[in-house]
Enzyme design. Sequence first.
Site, mmCIF file in Angstrom:
data_model
loop_
_atom_site.group_PDB
_atom_site.id
_atom_site.type_symbol
_atom_site.label_atom_id
_atom_site.label_comp_id
_atom_site.label_asym_id
_atom_site.label_seq_id
_atom_site.Cartn_x
_atom_site.Cartn_y
_atom_site.Cartn_z
ATOM 1 N N ALA A 29 11.030 -36.742 -9.126
ATOM 2 C CA ALA A 29 10.995 -37.198 -10.516
ATOM 3 C C ALA A 29 11.145 -38.710 -10.491
ATOM 4 O O ALA A 29 12.062 -39.239 -9.847
ATOM 5 C CB ALA A 29 12.112 -36.550 -11.332
ATOM 6 N N ARG A 51 12.356 -23.458 -7.222
ATOM 7 C CA ARG A 51 13.285 -23.012 -6.180
ATOM 8 C C ARG A 51 13.276 -21.496 -6.017
ATOM 9 O O ARG A 51 13.664 -20.990 -4.959
ATOM 10 C CB ARG A 51 14.696 -23.501 -6.502
ATOM 11 C CG ARG A 51 14.828 -25.015 -6.525
ATOM 12 C CD ARG A 51 16.175 -25.459 -7.055
ATOM 13 N NE ARG A 51 16.287 -26.909 -7.151
ATOM 14 C CZ ARG A 51 17.260 -27.550 -7.776
ATOM 15 N NH1 ARG A 51 18.236 -26.848 -8.370
ATOM 16 N NH2 ARG A 51 17.284 -28.870 -7.834
ATOM 17 N N GLU A 73 0.821 -1.207 0.000
ATOM 18 C CA GLU A 73 0.000 0.000 0.000
ATOM 19 C C GLU A 73 0.861 1.266 0.000
ATOM 20 O O GLU A 73 0.573 2.231 -0.714
ATOM 21 C CB GLU A 73 -0.915 0.019 1.241
ATOM 22 C CG GLU A 73 -1.810 -1.203 1.376
ATOM 23 C CD GLU A 73 -1.214 -2.303 2.220
ATOM 24 O OE1 GLU A 73 -1.938 -2.878 3.044
ATOM 25 O OE2 GLU A 73 0.002 -2.593 2.057
#
Length: 380
Positions: free
Chosen positions: A175, A205, A70
């Site tokens: 994986a 990452r 803001e």
Amino acid sequence: MSDDTDQIDRHWMRHALDEGRRGVGLTSPNPPVGAVIVIEKEGMIRGGNRLTGEIIGRGWHRRAGGPHAEIEALRDAAENGRDVRGATIYITLEPCSTQGRTGPCTEALAAAGLRRVVWGARDPNPQHAGRAEALLREAGLEVTTGVLELECSGLIRPFAKWVTTGMPYVIAKAAQSLDGRLTRPPGESQWLTSEAARAHGRSLRREVDAVLVGAETVRQDNPRLTFRPGDANHATGPQPPKDEEFHAAEAARPQPWRVVLSRSGRLPAGAHLLTDEHKDRTLVLPGPDLPSALRELAGRGIVSVLIEGGGDVLNQAFQHRLVDEVQWYVAARLCGAGVPVLGRTSEWTASVELKNPQYSFFADDFCVRATPLWPNSSPA
């Protein structure tokens, strides 16, 4: 609220979300927040709807201890010579109302002469939650809340978990081959997936405070656990505009903490994590107690953790129901031998359903990003 006003508010809140996404991975232990200030402008009609207005100030929270979104938006408007009196500010998160390292944003908004304040997500921080609306109304401002609340809450999911539970938000990444192996047979390449899939994984990452692995992963793979220049181009899902400000922030983005769980407290002397230019971002914690390690990281102000293996660490994360999100890559390959993706000692008593799955494809590989649906019982 009229349908036209509701649609206009959603339109400008999307711009605030674009600003907020610039701060993902940079603001911990604070949440990423974006804001735009809009002045009404007659005669602008887009797509048949009266989306009247012009953005005169933009801001996003850049770092903990720095100005909130803001304040950045108010300063941006002032630097551009724009008068915010009578304008509306759109903020992705309820503004803070207490004194911290910065002053209360509610006071700054009330003093600025704005006509209206609109925000998306309620602040999960118990010190602020629900306070801003009454304070701003008392100061004579109009207030609208809950605009694009789901999207705005998604932006701060890691912070929401950390501030309400004292634990970091955990993404489990792996994986595997089609037959569920984490590694290929001895003598073959260490890589299961394509470079495109690996670049996509590295892009994650950028979004977290820490990447965590077990010591065996360090001994076997000698990983760096860093992202590379250009990895942001492989990210999927909502992203900030790829403008000059984005590229400047990317160039200055710090690497995540690289955290290793080790029973002995030691790593191989030649490990990249101990010798590369980011060695001061390596942290070795006692293993194999993952819940205790995560609590310690949360105490250090680490809000989000990406667990990248190995199989036993991933297995422990699921057994203790610590996982908030799954990022799972599957290679078009059968290995027959190799380490099972969830380790050799997995003894689950129930399956885990994944909700809201999103699929991405990379050459012959694909990735599933989803949220575990844990049973109502308390975590082990």
